[in-house]
Design an enzyme around this catalytic site. Structure first.
Site: not given
Ligand code: NDP
Length: 458
Positions: A14, A41-42, A50, A183, A200, A264, A305, A438
């Site tokens: 993007s 990616t998008c 997605k 999602e 976690r 993540g 990103d 409404h």
């Molecule tokens: P996120 O950062 O949203 O979430 C990561 C999750 O993994 C969190 O719940 C985190 O826990 C957990 N986590 C991190 N490290 C560990 C570990 N070592 N063991 C277990 N759990 C862990 O990442 P995503 O991968 O879901 O998405 C990546 C990014 O992509 C998003 O931040 C967003 O910016 C983008 N994205 C946007 C979308 C949209 O706009 N609709 C859709 C998809 C992606 P904790 O909460 O405790 O930190």
């Protein structure tokens, strides 16, 4: 000194595509290199496919809902392979449009990986060619991250492979509690897959407003997702039949056909040769940039990103655009990161803009909160118990609406429009004097009258 190109962009996602096209339109000689597929990616393995999967999974419930409105039908069947074929045809079409748009603006598209040899030289890894550029923009995005210290982690997939499953699994385990985990848990549960989410923490969607988090968490469970909290994977084993056993830190074993990590993403800077050009990164490998997306190297910029600022497609596009305006149109501009609307395509989806109640209280102290929960009109006939949540966070001192949070059907569509008002600095009184439409769900946003008082302050 003359170079092959005025601008060389690494990554045709993007941000890279927008920057390449706008720079070429401003008269620059531009090349863009992409190691995977044009669109990034998008388009290829993110937002677009997605959202089609979300749409597909929602139909299951819609067939049920239709009964409430007098419709009857045979038992509906879902053709996973057929649907995935249609989805990929659409992704191919979009990728083709991206490619054509680049070509139409005169950008040279090099479909191979490019790495930095020095601050003006790039090596194309497939052809072995070397090219030079006066300016370089790095827009390589991010990649899914997986913990390397969990035995058997190689048996898991990420959001890259989830779009290429040969069959719909019967049982799925997803790790994480963020955007992607939530999602896809909704998608697979909606498609009838026995889905377990292992998170976690306590409540999914860390960082979002607390009312969004609790609402989505409860809705996940109500939609049939088994949510295991306070647990991580400690080990995975795959049997000869392909069954995967996931062992959790709480001692539980879960059997699954597919296990997906959504814990993540990380910047895709490994092996890019950034050290050859002296480009500075943070400890997570994200490229450090100033507000104009410029790195510490005079002729190198980075957007999207890979800079790990705000990892959202529209943000990368705007950063790419601001780069082209600044560097090739002589109009210095930068992106403002406040009040960016965001959606989570959970079921029901989330739409949010501005500050959470927690962040607003932290920043301003004096905050008024208005919120409501209700059953959407349509569900009064379908019998579905799903609730909508709407919330306004208002700064006490001047009554400016600093946050709006919605969970419910069409929340992303509603929040995009609300974001205009919030970005403009609309006050609660501006919302109040806006006439309701409404019957709609969104009318609740202009009819919220009663302040919410937290129990501890009541
Ligand atoms: P996120 O950062 O949203 O979430 C990561 C999750 O993994 C969190 O719940 C985190 O826990 C957990 N986590 C991190 N490290 C560990 C570990 N070592 N063991 C277990 N759990 C862990 O990442 P995503 O991968 O879901 O998405 C990546 C990014 O992509 C998003 O931040 C967003 O910016 C983008 N994205 C946007 C979308 C949209 O706009 N609709 C859709 C998809 C992606 P904790 O909460 O405790 O930190």
């Amino acid at each position: 000194m003359s170079y092959d190109y005025d601008l060389f962009v690494i990554g045709a996602g993007s941000g890279g595509v927008r920057a390449a096209r706008r720079s070429a339109m401003a008269g620059a000689k531009v090349a863009v290199a992409e190691e995977y597929r044009i669109g990034g990616t998008c388009v290829i393995r993110g937002c677009v496919p997605k959202k089609y999967m979300v749409y597909a999974s929602e139909f299951g419930r819609m067939f049920e809902h239709a009964k409430g409105f007098g419709w009857t039908s045979e038992k509906p069947e879902f053709d996973f392979k057929g649907f995935m074929k249609t989805l990929h045809a659409e992704v191919d079409r979009l990728s083709g449009i991206y490619l054509r748009n680049l070509a139409n603006t005169g950008v040279d598209v090099l479909e191979e990986r490019a790495e930095l040899v020095d601050d003006h030289t790039l090596r194309l890894t497939q052809s072995g060619k070397t090219v030079t550029a006066e300016k370089i923009l790095i827009a390589v995005g991010g990649i899914p991250w997986k913990p390397s210290d969990v035995p058997g982690i190689e048996h898991t997939i990420s959001s890259n492979e989830v779009f290429h499953l040969p069959d719909l699994p019967k049982r799925m385990v997803i790790a994480g509690g963020g955007f992607i985990a939530v999602e896809f848990a909704g998608v697979f549960a909606g498609l009838g897959v026995e889905t377990t989410l292992v998170y976690r923490g306590d409540t999914v969607l860390n960082g979002f407003d607390w009312d969004i988090r609790t609402h989505v968490h409860e809705e996940l469970k109500r939609k049939g997702v088994r949510v295991v909290t306070q647990a991580i994977f400690t080990e995975l084993e795959k049997s000869e039949s392909g069954e995967i056993t996931v062992t959790l830190s709480n001692g539980e074993d879960i059997k699954a056909d597919v296990v997906m990590m959504a814990v993540g993403r990380e910047p895709a800077t490994a092996g890019l040769g950034l050290e050859n050009a002296g480009v500075a990164m943070d400890d997570k490998g994200a490229i450090l940039v100033d507000e104009y997306s410029k790195t510490n190297v005079e002729n190198i910029w980075a957007v999207g990103d890979v800079t790990n600022r705000m990892n959202l497609t529209p943000v990368a596009i705007r950063e790419g655009q601001a780069f082209a305006e600044t560097v090739f149109q002589d109009e210095p501009s930068f992106f403002e990161y406040d009040n960016v609307p965001t959606a989570v395509f959970s079921q029901p989806p989330v739409g949010t803009v501005g500050l959470s109640e927690e962040d607003a209280r932290h920043q301003f102290g004096d905050v008024d909160v208005y919120k409501t929960k209700f059953r959407p009109m349509k569900d009064l006939l379908t019998g579905d118990e799903e609730r909508v949540m709407m919330k306004l966070v208002v700064r006490g001192s001047d009554q400016v609406v600093v946050g709006c949070h919605i969970v419910g059907p069409d929340a992303p569509e509603i929040i995009q429009a609300v974001a205009i008002a919030v970005k403009m600095g609309a006050t609660k009184q501006d919302f109040d004097r806006t006439c309701a439409l409404h019957p709609s769900m969104a009318e609740e946003l202009v009819t919220l009258r009663e302040k919410y008082v937290p129990p501890e302050l009541a």
